[in-house]
Design an enzyme around this catalytic site. Structure first.
Site, mmCIF file in Angstrom:
data_model
loop_
_atom_site.group_PDB
_atom_site.id
_atom_site.type_symbol
_atom_site.label_atom_id
_atom_site.label_comp_id
_atom_site.label_asym_id
_atom_site.label_seq_id
_atom_site.Cartn_x
_atom_site.Cartn_y
_atom_site.Cartn_z
ATOM 1 N N GLU A 73 34.836 114.107 -21.862
ATOM 2 C CA GLU A 73 33.817 113.883 -20.576
ATOM 3 C C GLU A 73 33.218 114.882 -19.957
ATOM 4 O O GLU A 73 32.252 114.938 -19.476
ATOM 5 C CB GLU A 73 34.391 112.683 -19.789
ATOM 6 N N HIS A 75 39.141 104.241 -18.540
ATOM 7 C CA HIS A 75 40.341 103.966 -17.929
ATOM 8 C C HIS A 75 41.571 103.221 -18.865
ATOM 9 O O HIS A 75 42.675 103.178 -18.657
ATOM 10 C CB HIS A 75 40.488 103.395 -16.635
ATOM 11 N N ARG A 89 28.747 104.392 -40.909
ATOM 12 C CA ARG A 89 28.544 104.638 -39.476
ATOM 13 C C ARG A 89 29.006 105.973 -39.106
ATOM 14 O O ARG A 89 29.987 106.344 -39.478
ATOM 15 C CB ARG A 89 28.408 103.386 -38.577
ATOM 16 N N ASP A 118 45.425 114.165 -18.740
ATOM 17 C CA ASP A 118 44.596 115.293 -19.288
ATOM 18 C C ASP A 118 45.415 116.452 -20.072
ATOM 19 O O ASP A 118 44.643 117.260 -20.503
ATOM 20 C CB ASP A 118 43.520 115.723 -18.214
ATOM 21 N N GLY A 120 68.987 106.300 -40.271
ATOM 22 C CA GLY A 120 69.323 107.716 -39.872
ATOM 23 C C GLY A 120 70.247 108.542 -40.596
ATOM 24 O O GLY A 120 70.868 109.624 -40.513
ATOM 25 N N THR A 171 61.015 113.540 -42.409
ATOM 26 C CA THR A 171 62.163 112.342 -42.500
ATOM 27 C C THR A 171 62.271 111.526 -41.185
ATOM 28 O O THR A 171 62.227 112.202 -40.213
ATOM 29 C CB THR A 171 63.465 112.643 -43.082
ATOM 30 N N VAL A 172 62.488 110.259 -41.214
ATOM 31 C CA VAL A 172 62.595 109.576 -40.304
ATOM 32 C C VAL A 172 64.065 109.955 -39.607
ATOM 33 O O VAL A 172 64.263 109.653 -38.346
ATOM 34 C CB VAL A 172 62.503 107.836 -40.176
ATOM 35 N N MET A 222 38.565 110.995 -21.870
ATOM 36 C CA MET A 222 38.824 111.608 -20.615
ATOM 37 C C MET A 222 38.971 113.155 -20.731
ATOM 38 O O MET A 222 39.559 113.507 -21.965
ATOM 39 C CB MET A 222 39.795 111.150 -19.841
ATOM 40 N N GLY A 223 38.931 113.977 -19.660
ATOM 41 C CA GLY A 223 39.099 115.206 -19.861
ATOM 42 C C GLY A 223 37.708 116.091 -19.138
ATOM 43 O O GLY A 223 37.051 116.675 -19.989
#
Length: 773
Positions: free
Chosen positions: A244, A278, A181, A146, A553, A507-508, A188-189
């Site tokens: 929640e 869960h 839709r 959480d 990299g 950048t990666v 959760m929280g």
């Protein structure tokens, strides 16, 4: 001696605590089944070995078990726990859990001396045993999905939970778009809305309900208007995120079914609800959580070893990218203060008490939630360009920058195909709906090229004049940084380039000077880590196998180092940490010895440009020859798969906040440089890199970063993550020294983070001053 007591934390933290504890010469014990195991003793408290924490980094949950314990809440139960610890000579306790678990640990420590007195009186321990165990040191690590513990930006487990949620959101989005839709997703929280809030930011949700900030009166009509407006703008789906514990201003719960009935009744939209439950707690830990757990585990051991009887129980936590130590009960108190603020309807205070990170997330979401542009236009044209190699999270930054710009009244322009597109006038207006759904898209929707602007300077200046561009957002890697510098240098000759500019690192490789993190690096890191997990698993059946894996990299070893830490590598070869044939021989011998233990597999990572002569093929051949008869080798070159994929929650959130902050900064800078009816910006601070530095997002002039850059190898001259390399080596069982000079010192969470009423502030200030004296 110390014990590792895990109560819903992460296995990476357990592994690091055990191995660093053993490295320091301590005896380390597991306590199985949480506090219940501490009370019951016996086989629940076992010696930990190096091998006992192998192959657990990729496992979710906790391998040593966790349980709620009523016995520990009673003094009698804590006496039993104290007896078990004294008999084993344990005086240091490392606890991973939430505020309840950590509060229990502090209470245990506070009454430790009286528990020993009672045990001596009862004849259960001797005076000598009581003297030997005269005080108990406590260090906590916060394990909670959480992220509800104040004092840390991120708790162990939160990022992994976000990964599970975003996977579901992405899957739902595709079906929702197909059928037009409205989807309501409950996460959760119960008392904290962090998961809901970050999910809303990461997926561009239309509305979010969190406990800390209930919607205003009449929210029902506001929500329906917003959903209708989105449909009218051409959006084929609506997404609503609900914590929640969400409730209204009247204190009544707001559930996903309540919202569904409202939308169906008032709008007639086809609406579906999904309650994740869960599933958020399970699954493989993310790379971020593994690295966080490993760093916190190391810091916890250092804190325990440095503790004295006068040292208050502390938690090790994360602030920005810095490990910090905070008094446990101060953090617990602020966490309780949030609950009190919510109970007293002090919603703004509740948001602030959650910490700077939570407050920034909330403010960014509030800005992006406005879908009605202001009536007054600024007549400012802001251009956005992507430069260099594509990476995940670029589109999230573009979307955020576009929408914040529109909210500020600016005209937003999309530049396609990098600086080349800017030179050739490949520019078009970009609208609010033009960036819908971009947060979850990988790559670059605008298109990007590695071409630098130097060969097109005159054309670029003409384009800027033609399209009347007043400021420029450059999103990309080292080419973006270099391009920004070239534009600044050309200001002397071309007045059209005297406009505010900001570079957002994406950048990666994570090699842009001026920032500790780049957008896209987290997604690449998770790709490498998950691949390494599968590779290691494949060796589990065959045994005696070593894998050599090459990462991207450029000359920057960030990916190789951090992936090594996250995947449990035996070595990671990078350019910044020079190595030779003697080091290679030592690594081979280390693996030969490792094959004699129960752990019969090895993982070696190599950055693609770590050494011109010691190539991946050379290292593979060397290991194959020297390990002949002991282990065999395989090699993998991961290649461009590291640049692809959907962005991780971290990159979506980071990109969103960076794009927002960049445009807000440009807006203020434009006001500063507007003189005599025109914009003229030629000072160094009008062209900056926006980067994460330790604990904050900062703007640093491009010109000032010149001295901090190795232009030949396209990397910064100093990198914070190099200090983590010894941790990786120690966790791989190398006998090296660990520099503790920069380990965290105790800080005060309340003094730094909480805004309190004046009487309380005065009282707290007096308490702090007394403590410091």
């Amino acid at each position: 001696m110390f014990v590792c007591l895990c109560l819903s934390g992460m296995n990476a933290a357990v592994r690091a605590t055990v191995r660093v504890g053993l490295y320091t010469g301590a005896k380390v014990y597991f306590v199985h089944e949480g506090y219940q195991g501490l009370v019951d003793g016996g086989d629940n408290i076992k010696l930990a070995t190096w091998e006992s924490v192998s192959m657990m980094l990729q496992l979710g949950g906790t391998v040593i078990g966790s349980a709620r314990c009523m016995d520990f809440r009673a003094r009698e139960g804590r006496m039993k726990a104290a007896l078990n610890l004294v008999k084993l000579g344990i005086t240091n306790l490392c606890v991973i859990g939430g505020d309840g678990s950590l509060t229990g640990a502090n209470q245990f420590r506070t009454e430790w001396s009286t528990l020993l007195v009672d045990l001596v009186k009862a004849g259960k321990i001797s005076d000598d045993e009581a003297k030997t165990s005269s005080h108990l040191n406590i260090v906590g690590m916060v394990g909670s999905i959480d992220n509800d513990f104040c004092g840390t930006d991120m708790t162990i487990g939160t990022d992994s939970a976000l990964h599970r949620i975003i996977e579901v959101v992405d899957a739902i989005t595709t079906t929702a778009q197909s059928h037009q839709r409205t989807f309501i997703l409950e996460v959760m929280g119960r008392h904290c809305g962090y998961l809901a809030l970050v999910t809303a930011l990461a997926c561009g949700a239309d509305w979010v309900f969190i406990p800390e900030m209930p919607p205003d009166e009449g929210w029902e009509g506001h929500l329906c208007r917003r959903l209708s407006d989105q449909r009218a703008r051409g959006c084929r789906l609506n997404v609503i995120i609900v914590a929640e514990g969400a409730m209204g201003r009247d204190g009544k719960p707001i559930g996903s079914e309540d919202i569904k009935k409202l939308v169906e009744k008032n709008l007639g939209f086809d609406t579906r609800t999904t309650v994740l439950g869960h599933v958020q707690r399970g699954g493989t830990p993310s790379a971020f959580d593994r690295i966080l757990g490993s760093r916190m585990g190391v810091e916890a051991v250092m804190a325990l070893l440095e503790a004295t009887p006068e040292t208050p129980a502390c938690v090790v936590s994360l602030s920005g990218n810095q490990a910090v130590r905070l008094p446990l009960m101060e953090c617990v108190q602020v966490t309780k203060d949030v609950t009190t603020a919510m109970a007293e309807n002090r919603w703004e205070d509740a948001i602030k008490l959650r910490g700077k990170s939570f407050e920034n997330n909330w403010n960014t979401y509030k800005m992006l939630a406005h879908i009605n542009p202001p009536d007054t236009k600024s007549n400012i044209n802001v251009a956005i360009v992507n430069v260099g190699a594509p990476c995940a999270g670029m589109n999230a930054a573009v979307r955020s920058a576009v929408r914040i710009g529109i909210i500020q009244g600016h005209n937003m322009l999309a530049v396609h195909d990098g600086f080349e597109g800017l030179a050739h006038g490949n520019i078009e207006p970009i609208t609010w709906t033009g960036v819908s759904g971009w947060t979850g898209k990988g790559g670059s929707e605008l298109g990007t090229k590695r071409v630098l602007p130097s060969k097109y300077i005159e054309e670029i200046s003409l384009t800027i004049a033609k399209f009347n561009i007043h400021s420029l957002v450059i999103i990309g890697g080292f080419e973006a940084f270099m391009g920004g510098l070239e534009l600044v240098t050309a200001r002397e000759k071309y007045e059209e380039l005297c406009i505010p500019m900001v570079v957002i690192p994406a950048t990666v490789s994570n090699n842009v000077p001026g920032s500790d993190f780049s957008i896209g690096a987290d997604t690449a890191l998770n790709t490498i880590t998950s691949t390494c997990d599968r590779i290691k698993q494949s060796a589990a059946g065959t045994k005696r196998r070593v894998f050599i894996v090459e990462t991207m990299g450029g000359y920057c070893g960030y990916l190789a180092t951090m992936a090594g830490l996250a995947a449990g590598a035996d070595a990671a070869y990078i350019y910044e940490d020079k190595f030779g044939i003697r080091d290679l021989e030592m690594n081979v011998e280390h693996l030969v010895q490792k094959m004699k233990t129960d752990v019969k597999r090895g993982l070696i990572l190599r950055n693609e440009n770590c050494n011109a002569n010691y190539t991946t093929d050379f290292i593979f051949a060397l290991y194959s020859e020297e390990g002949k008869g002991v282990f065999d080798c395989r090699k993998n070159i991961l290649g461009h798969m590291q640049q692809g994929g959907t962005p991780t929650p971290f990159d979506r959130n980071f990109g969103t906040k960076m794009g927002s902050k960049a445009v807000l900064w440009l807006t203020e800078k434009l006001k500063e440089v507007y003189r005599h009816g025109r914009i003229f910006a030629n000072t160094p601070d009008s062209a900056c890199v926006l980067g994460m530095r330790k604990r904050a997002l900062t703007f640093q002039p491009l010109a000032e970063l010149n001295e901090q850059t190795d232009f030949e190898h396209r990397i910064p001259k100093t990198s914070w993550w190099l200090k983590l390399r010894p941790i990786m080596k120690i966790l791989a069982k190398y006998n090296i020294s660990l520099d503790t000079s920069e380990h965290a010192h105790m800080e005060h969470v309340i003094k730094k983070r909480v805004s309190m009423p004046a009487p309380l502030m005065k009282k707290h200030k007096e308490e702090v001053e007394e403590e410091e004296e």
